[in-house]
Design an enzyme around this catalytic site. Structure first.
Site, mmCIF file in Angstrom:
data_model
loop_
_atom_site.group_PDB
_atom_site.id
_atom_site.type_symbol
_atom_site.label_atom_id
_atom_site.label_comp_id
_atom_site.label_asym_id
_atom_site.label_seq_id
_atom_site.Cartn_x
_atom_site.Cartn_y
_atom_site.Cartn_z
ATOM 1 N N GLU A 89 -8.324 18.782 -54.123
ATOM 2 C CA GLU A 89 -9.337 19.543 -53.487
ATOM 3 C C GLU A 89 -8.977 20.600 -53.218
ATOM 4 O OE1 GLU A 89 -12.306 19.156 -49.845
ATOM 5 O OE2 GLU A 89 -10.145 19.208 -49.648
ATOM 6 N N ASP A 144 -19.770 -5.563 -39.264
ATOM 7 C CA ASP A 144 -19.494 -4.820 -37.783
ATOM 8 C C ASP A 144 -20.210 -3.408 -38.173
ATOM 9 O OD1 ASP A 144 -17.889 -3.350 -39.585
ATOM 10 O OD2 ASP A 144 -16.456 -3.346 -38.388
ATOM 11 N N ASP A 196 -6.197 16.160 -50.284
ATOM 12 C CA ASP A 196 -7.177 16.721 -49.498
ATOM 13 C C ASP A 196 -6.655 18.297 -49.068
ATOM 14 O OD1 ASP A 196 -9.396 16.428 -47.487
ATOM 15 O OD2 ASP A 196 -7.771 16.870 -45.934
ATOM 16 N N ASN A 239 -17.378 -7.210 -43.099
ATOM 17 C CA ASN A 239 -17.361 -8.089 -42.159
ATOM 18 C C ASN A 239 -18.651 -8.089 -41.105
ATOM 19 O OD1 ASN A 239 -16.932 -5.911 -40.773
ATOM 20 N ND2 ASN A 239 -14.632 -5.995 -39.897
ATOM 21 N N ASP A 287 -20.154 -3.162 -46.171
ATOM 22 C CA ASP A 287 -19.631 -3.690 -45.129
ATOM 23 C C ASP A 287 -19.534 -5.080 -45.400
ATOM 24 O OD1 ASP A 287 -18.971 -4.681 -42.675
ATOM 25 O OD2 ASP A 287 -20.943 -3.987 -41.783
#
Ligand code: TEU
Length: 573
Positions: free
Chosen positions: A287, A44, A226, A42, A40
């Site tokens: 996938e 948040d 996907d 930033n 992470d």
């Protein structure tokens, strides 16, 4: 920006005599970045592009060849970003298009390829196409992009057929028409917030080619596709028979009305043509949860996709006969179409394999992917995970690693119910917890509220025990899982005979019924002991072993034995 559209050149006679170098993707080790949980930047609590960029040196040092980034597009995040609202932009929570470009360029500068994730089976219900479809009403070209049908029963109040959604409940949702009346139903094989696209609509086909081009032109080296087996449906929408599962498994039937229909192959021929227009060509990994290895290989014919995840290996229990049979049948099926196998042990949809392998092993089948049976022995799971890594890295083909497996992370099975975010939890009527337990943010440091992930509170809480599994805790410990991964990955590049090759480069060795062992030339052997007792090894020098006691040992005169649930690489003498 790297790559561009290839120009036609005819090879001179001298050039055509030179053997083509093996394309990188045939043997690459690719690291899966589940962006929400990697790092992470930033603060948040949610992972992002800045976080990935700050950790690129870590990935290069780990020794992987490529990364695959899970969906980073604008999304309501109803399914962890697999509900895409705009395929040609970046979710503000993850960063900007400019940052994505920086990431692509920086990864390339470090020698890492970048695979993105395309979600062609469905969009978000907040995508402009779906909003337009709702507004335009029945019979409109906008509705043609999706699969809308009138309901059954006198008032059309019943779904058009009995199909079930993967996350639970019916696969149909009724809409309210623009005039306020109850209206048509739309198909969603996953969450209601993920309406399925209609791939019979030429507009959908053109739009996706444009999307692929958009990212290829920015330097993406390829795409993970996907639900690659789901795009085409039987347009008569027949009811499912009682013995037709909603997710294809080894026990499923082959004649499914919405999984693995022959029509999907046409789509991928078009995608391959596009990929070949670049120099070097772009690459795909499917996938596809299909019936068997032969059905998977059909996606990998020379004019279709390059690679596909091999899930048969994931589904096999820790059993020598089954692992060997699975590996052999995958290799044979892939050899028949000239494609390399992509070995996988974990991903963001599956219980982490340290936990899977630490449970009592069930018979083959999907129960193991999300099993919650028995008690988990994590020490056993980690020992087997080391052995399994040596096995997959020694087989010909490519390997996909899931972030955190290099730290030996386990599935987090006690997340508080109120924090669960996988739609499976609500859609199953709170009976199945879903996949959040493998998506917990990575521990980078031994201290701090997010263990170095970034910020104070990560979007899912990390177990207290993960301080000891953090990168900081492991990186200078030669006995750690992280050091073991780094060593094995470096050796895979350096030891002759590993990496590329097909099934014919593997000679199976018979060291007993509970041992998976094979030889590759020149003089390399991999031995995995899944039995209850130690196994005598053939004459040779140990290159690396999951049992540190064996490292640098050689069988000079005496015997060398491999303890249970361990593996070794040998230089045969
Ligand atoms: O997964 C497809 C899929 O079918 C999986 O949900 C699978 O059935 C299950 O996890 C078996 O373990 C892909 C993505 O990988 C997944 O994260 C998405 O939720 C899904 O598609 C919908 O886009």
């Amino acid at each position: 920006m790297s790559g561009g559209v290839a120009t036609e050149t005819s090879p001179t006679p001298a050039q055509s005599d030179v053997a083509e170098p093996t394309p990188w993707w045939r043997s690459a080790v690719t690291y899966q970045l589940y962006i929400r949980s990697f790092a992470d930047g930033n603060g948040d609590g949610l992972g992002d592009i800045a976080g990935i960029r700050s950790r690129l040196p870590y990935l290069a040092a780990l020794g992987v060849d490529a990364v695959w980034v899970n969906p980073w597009y604008p999304s309501p995040q109803a399914d962890g970003g697999y509900d895409v609202a705009d395929y040609s932009d970046i979710d503000p929570a993850f960063g900007t298009l400019a940052e994505a470009q920086e990431l692509l360029d920086e990864a390339h500068a470090l020698g890492l390829k970048v695979i993105l994730d395309i979600v062609p089976n469905h969009t978000s219900d907040e995508h402009a196409w779906f909003r337009a479809a709702l507004a335009a009403g029945p019979g409109s070209p906008e509705r043609e992009r999706y699969i809308f049908r009138p309901g059954k029963g006198p008032d059309g109040a019943l779904p058009p057929n009995n199909w079930r959604a993967v996350f639970g409940g019916p696969a149909w949702e009724q809409v309210v028409e623009p005039d306020g009346t109850p209206g048509e139903w739309y198909l969603h094989l996953f969450d209601p917030k993920q309406p399925d696209l209609n791939w019979d609509d030429p507009a959908v086909r053109t739009e996706f080619l444009d999307i692929l081009r958009f990212w290829f032109d920015r330097g993406a080296d390829g795409f993970r596709i996907d639900v690659a087996h789901g795009l085409v449906k039987d347009s008569t929408l027949p009811d499912l028979a009682d013995d037709q599962d909603h997710v294809l498994g080894a026990t499923g039937r082959e004649d499914h009305p919405h999984w693995d229909l022959p029509g999907v192959h046409d789509i991928y021929r078009g995608w391959r043509t596009l990929a070949e227009q670049y120099d070097p060509p772009k690459v795909y990994v499917a996938e596809a949860w299909v019936f068997n290895a032969a059905r998977l290989a059909a996606y990998l014919r020379p004019d279709e996709l390059h690679t596909a995840f091999d899930f048969d290996f994931v589904r096999a229990p820790w059993d020598a006969a089954q692992l060997r049979a699975t590996a052999a049948s995958s290799l044979a099926a892939h050899d028949a179409v000239g494609a390399p196998v992509m070995w996988v042990l974990s991903n963001h949809d599956i219980t982490r394999h340290v936990t899977r392998l630490g449970r009592p092993q069930l018979a083959a089948g999907e129960a193991g992917l999300h099993g919650v049976h028995g008690t988990v022995d994590l020490e056993l799971g980690r020992r087997r995970a080391r052995a399994a890594l040596l096995l997959e890295l020694a087989l010909p083909g490519g390997v996909y690693l899931y972030q955190g497996e290099e730290l030996g992370l386990e599935e987090v099975e006690d997340l508080p119910e109120e924090l669960l975010q996988d739609p499976t939890w609500e859609r199953s009527g709170r009976t199945e917890r879903g996949r959040d337990g493998c998506r917990v943010p990575l521990p980078w440091a031994e201290e701090g509220l997010s263990l170095g992930f970034g910020g104070t509170a990560p979007w899912l809480p990390q177990p207290a025990g993960w301080a000891a599994l953090s990168v900081q805790a492991q990186e200078h410990d030669p006995a750690s899982m992280l050091s073991f991964y780094r060593r094995a990955l470096r050796l895979r590049r350096d030891v002759p005979g590993l990496g590329a090759g097909d099934g014919t480069s593997v000679t199976w060795l018979d060291l007993g019924p509970d041992v998976v062992a094979f030889r590759r030339e020149p003089g390399f052997a991999c031995v995995v002991n899944l039995g209850a007792t130690a196994v005598d090894l053939p004459d040779g020098e140990v290159i690396v072993s999951s049992d540190p006691a064996l490292d640098h040992a050689s069988r000079a005169g005496g015997t060398l034995s491999l303890p249970t649930d361990n593996a070794v690489w040998l230089h045969l003498t």
